[in-house]
Design an enzyme around this catalytic site. Structure first.
Site, PDB file in Angstrom:
ATOM      1  N   LYS A  99     -33.975 -41.097 -41.009  1.00  0.00           N
ATOM      2  CA  LYS A  99     -33.262 -42.074 -40.142  1.00  0.00           C
ATOM      3  C   LYS A  99     -34.022 -42.752 -39.434  1.00  0.00           C
ATOM      4  O   LYS A  99     -35.109 -42.805 -39.035  1.00  0.00           O
ATOM      5  CB  LYS A  99     -32.089 -41.421 -39.615  1.00  0.00           C
ATOM      6  CG  LYS A  99     -31.239 -40.633 -40.419  1.00  0.00           C
ATOM      7  CD  LYS A  99     -30.641 -41.226 -41.291  1.00  0.00           C
ATOM      8  CE  LYS A  99     -29.385 -40.283 -42.213  1.00  0.00           C
ATOM      9  NZ  LYS A  99     -29.211 -41.078 -43.347  1.00  0.00           N
ATOM     10  N   ASP A 100     -33.788 -43.996 -38.785  1.00  0.00           N
ATOM     11  CA  ASP A 100     -34.149 -44.822 -38.056  1.00  0.00           C
ATOM     12  C   ASP A 100     -34.510 -44.067 -36.582  1.00  0.00           C
ATOM     13  O   ASP A 100     -33.917 -42.848 -36.239  1.00  0.00           O
ATOM     14  CB  ASP A 100     -33.208 -45.681 -37.346  1.00  0.00           C
ATOM     15  CG  ASP A 100     -33.103 -46.992 -38.302  1.00  0.00           C
ATOM     16  OD1 ASP A 100     -32.469 -46.747 -39.304  1.00  0.00           O
ATOM     17  OD2 ASP A 100     -33.666 -48.131 -38.022  1.00  0.00           O
ATOM     18  N   LYS A 101     -35.766 -44.377 -35.935  1.00  0.00           N
ATOM     19  CA  LYS A 101     -36.234 -43.782 -34.871  1.00  0.00           C
ATOM     20  C   LYS A 101     -35.451 -44.245 -33.390  1.00  0.00           C
ATOM     21  O   LYS A 101     -34.579 -43.808 -32.795  1.00  0.00           O
ATOM     22  CB  LYS A 101     -37.390 -44.036 -34.602  1.00  0.00           C
ATOM     23  CG  LYS A 101     -38.219 -43.518 -33.162  1.00  0.00           C
ATOM     24  CD  LYS A 101     -39.553 -43.873 -32.947  1.00  0.00           C
ATOM     25  CE  LYS A 101     -39.853 -43.408 -31.448  1.00  0.00           C
ATOM     26  NZ  LYS A 101     -41.428 -43.670 -31.085  1.00  0.00           N
ATOM     27  N   LYS A 158     -29.493 -37.375 -33.257  1.00  0.00           N
ATOM     28  CA  LYS A 158     -30.597 -37.425 -32.531  1.00  0.00           C
ATOM     29  C   LYS A 158     -30.766 -39.159 -31.860  1.00  0.00           C
ATOM     30  O   LYS A 158     -30.287 -39.957 -32.431  1.00  0.00           O
ATOM     31  CB  LYS A 158     -32.070 -37.260 -33.240  1.00  0.00           C
ATOM     32  CG  LYS A 158     -32.013 -38.160 -34.570  1.00  0.00           C
ATOM     33  CD  LYS A 158     -33.449 -37.837 -35.295  1.00  0.00           C
ATOM     34  CE  LYS A 158     -33.701 -38.868 -36.630  1.00  0.00           C
ATOM     35  NZ  LYS A 158     -33.909 -40.214 -35.757  1.00  0.00           N
TER      36      LYS A 158
END
Length: 765
Positions: free
Chosen positions: A332-334, A303
């Site tokens: 997870k990080d955006k 993503k």
């Protein structure tokens, strides 16, 4: 471009292990500058799909499951084709005999042969018991209307008045009694204790009768008790919208699994209609039912610039399943490109692959699709691999003033600083703080404050904190502001952007159940368990960050008496244990061990607050008590029963160490420093690949990107590649290297979503 605000910087204490001179730089200029790849429990990067000979073939499904992961109904044989017609009347009779689960479902008192003739209480109970229950009913409806002595048959049990109707050894007898009493007296409820049946006032009826008329309440409860398939019930017309809303909320809260409600208008009059929900399966699922639904499909999700929950909510909507059907090892990080494993329930591999093109339009790529036998568990990963680019490298402003020099010498000095900084962090590690992503970058109310409200079980305040708007006039801020001003969840839901999955789930529940304490509980329960507990973990993480800062500032950088360490000091600590562990063998450092230097700071652990942890037996343990008391949690059990949340706590090492750290400098004068850090990093594919699997960028392209951002061909960029254990933060590692707060920048097209939200932590424990 947007830089990280000062409030974001002070979220994490500034305490460093190394004392080298730092430098400045910016991260996340582009999402491809921050690539996170999950390392599975076996130590393998998951970005490469798992291949096997069986994957090349068409997916195989159990004989009772189709390619969509749904159950295949069996075609009835000829000799049973008339069975539904033959059983229809008895099925209705069975439904007529059933009452609410709370009443007597635990005893299985259901009969398939109750008719209207069986509803005569004088026939079922006899004249004397029938008279007693009549008197009991009158006393319930009007307690002051009868003298106390006429209610001698009533008994006291835990403060609730009960009337015994006698013992009924046969199951069908008990079912007839239950049904007849509820039909004759809808405001009473019956319970079974072994074979004895007792009757008491129905609290649900009393609550509903306080909203509508008693006649309407009686008709509704008779409708509920009958449970005739396909039937419906309509209340009297009601022109008061707020009053109708109160009725909707009561019915949804108490009977939401059994009925659905809707308001219909006709000839200028609006009335609420209640319909029984379709009951597609029996209440108690058989082993065969479970096996039909337990289809698990694993896949790798890539993503870009998306929250984990946002991605899951979109995929769930496209696949027709719930967000809770997705499981994953970590959040997870955006604002990054991330690769992680996921498992979805009740969706076949073929069905998932059919939706890949739709996912790609939202910045998600699905690969490595395959059947598995079980879901993923949170925390079931070894760590994460990071491929990062830090751009716009420069000396601190005060360093420029103290050491004015020509540009060439400045670049040479900067290269030397970077080499020294990277080598220091390789050897000494960094303070294992939770990063600002844990608390929400740029949010007006950070997630640890929400967690504190939840630990105090103040559900309404916690909801209102979540809906505190940010500065600005974007759509989500408008929706939040509207909700706080009006308490109108329906209108706020219509205003909330579709990609704000968490807020929309909560607003849907608030619209259905109301905005009071119980409605707010339902709003929290609408979120996946991992998201609910994240807020509590955020508060505990805040306390841990403050604890480690206090520990280093008061007791220094060595193991001290009363500190907590691993009990078996000669046993090598595995990579899975260096971040945090729920059940380590804890040992308290003694005075002799402190004097002999048996342990070092890298072995010292501090507890995350919880109900099973042991606190240090020195001044730090006292500090924990005072810190929790300051927030009113001195007696906190770290359980929130209403939300099914429990925080046992865990232990986390004060220091973390990057593994396999390599780096490379890019720029006209960077050649002097590139060899010292491991030039092999240029071959790493992660830092130069996009989510769509495009070609890797060359070194020239990297320099070009830096020049575009800065407009200066002489600017330096630093590429870093390393592994961290789960729940360790790459931004904190970078901060130790640079000894300076990091500036976050984003591409102009992402300015609307530039603020990182609560759910973008590197990996949740």
């Amino acid at each position: 471009m947007a830089e990280m605000e000062q409030s974001d910087v002070v979220t994490v204490p500034e305490c460093f292990i190394s004392s080298h001179e730092g430098f400045c730089g910016s991260i996340k200029n582009f999402t491809r500058d921050f690539v996170v790849t999950e390392i599975d429990i076996d130590g393998h990067l998951i970005s490469k799909p798992i291949t096997s000979s069986s994957q090349e073939e068409s997916p195989r499904f159990p004989p009772h499951v189709n390619e969509f992961g749904h159950s295949i109904p069996t075609k009835p044989s000829d000799n049973t084709s008339n069975e539904p017609k033959q059983r229809s009347s008895s099925r209705v009779a069975q439904d007529m005999a059933m009452i609410s689960v709370e009443d007597y479902d635990t005893n299985g008192d259901v009969t398939p042969s109750v008719t209207t003739e069986n509803l005569d209480l004088s026939v079922i109970l006899g004249a004397s018991v029938c008279d007693a229950i009549e008197q009991f009913a009158v006393s319930v409806r009007d307690p002051s209307g009868l003298p106390k002595e006429t209610r001698s048959e009533k008994k006291q049990l835990t403060g609730v008045e009960l009337l015994s109707l006698g013992s009924f050894p046969e199951k069908h007898q008990r079912a007839n009694v239950h049904r007849a009493v509820r039909h004759r007296f809808p405001f009473l409820t019956t319970i079974t204790c072994q074979s004895e049946i007792k009757v008491k006032e129905c609290p649900d009826f009393r609550e509903l009768a306080g909203i509508v008329t008693e006649e309407e309440a009686e008709d509704f409860f008779r409708f509920i008790d009958a449970k005739v398939p396909g039937s419906s019930h309509t209340f009297l017309p009601d022109a008061d919208k707020d009053h109708r809303t109160a009725v909707h909320h009561f019915l949804s809260r108490r009977f939401g699994k059994l009925v659905e409600t809707k308001s219909f208008g006709e000839q200028g009059k609006t009335a609420i209609t209640v319909r029984l929900r379709d009951r597609g399966r029996p209440r108690k699922r058989t082993a065969e039912d479970c096996s039909k639904d337990d289809v698990y499909t694993a896949f790798i999700l890539c993503k870009e610039n998306l929250e984990t929950l946002e991605a899951i909510s979109y995929m769930a909507a496209m696949l027709g399943v719930l967000p809770s059907d997705f499981t994953y090892a970590g959040i997870k990080d955006k604002r990054a490109i991330t690769y992680q494993s996921m498992v979805v329930k009740k969706v076949s591999p073929q069905r998932l692959q059919e939706k890949t093109s739709a996912f790609e339009k939202k910045g998600m790529v699905v690969s490595g699709v395959r059947l598995v036998s079980e879901p993923l568990r949170m925390g079931r990963l070894q760590g994460n691999h990071f491929d990062l680019v830090v751009r716009d490298l420069r000396l601190h402003r005060n360093a420029d003033m103290l050491h004015p020099a020509p540009e060439t010498e400045t670049h040479t000095h900067l290269v030397e600083l970077i080499q020294q900084a990277v080598e220091n962090v390789k050897a000494k590690g960094f303070v294992n703080y939770y990063g600002p992503q844990r608390f929400g970058i740029g949010l007006s109310v950070q997630s640890d404050r929400v967690g504190l409200a939840l630990l105090k079980e103040d559900m309404v305040s916690a909801v209102r904190l979540v809906f505190t708007p940010e500065e600005g006039d974007d759509r989500q801020s408008q929706a939040k502001r509207h909700f706080l001003l009006t308490d109108n969840a329906k209108e706020s839901l219509a205003m909330m952007p579709v990609y704000k999955a968490r807020e929309r789930l909560m607003l849907q529940a608030l619209h259905r159940y109301g905005t009071g304490p119980q409605g707010c509980v339902r709003a929290w329960l609408s979120l996946p368990h991992g998201m609910r507990v994240f807020y509590l973990h955020a508060y505990c993480s805040r306390v841990w960050n403050e604890a480690v800062e206090h520990r280093l500032s008061t007791l220094g950088h060595s193991a001290r008496e009363g500190d907590l360490v691993w009990e078996q000091r000669e046993q090598e600590v595995t990579s899975q244990d260096t971040a945090e562990s729920s059940q380590p063998q804890i040992h308290v450092v003694t005075d002799q061990e402190e004097r002999e230097g048996v342990y070092n700071l890298g072995q010292v652990m501090l507890p995350m607050p919880g109900n099973t942890v042991r606190y240090p037996e020195n001044s730090i343990g006292v500090w924990y008590q005072k810190r929790l008391a300051r927030d009113g949690l001195q007696c906190c059990r770290f359980r929130v029963g209403a939300l099914k949340l429990n925080v046992p706590g865990c232990y986390r090492h004060m220091l973390a160490f990057p593994r396999d750290l390599t780096y490379r400098l890019h720029g006209p004068t960077a050649g002097e420093g590139s060899g010292g850090g491991g030039g092999e990093s240029e071959g790493e594919e992660g830092s130069r690949r996009d989510c769509d699997g495009g070609k890797s960028e060359s070194g020239e392209q990297t320099r070009s990107g830096a020049s575009e951002m800065k407009g200066d061909s002489a600017s330096l960029a630093l590429t870093l590649n390393f592994d961290l254990d789960k729940s360790c933060y790459a931004t904190i590692c970078l901060r130790e290297i640079m000894q300076f707060p990091l500036c976050h920048k984003v591409e102009p097209k992402h300015n609307e979503s530039a603020r990182e939200d609560m759910g973008c932590a590197v990996a949740q424990y």
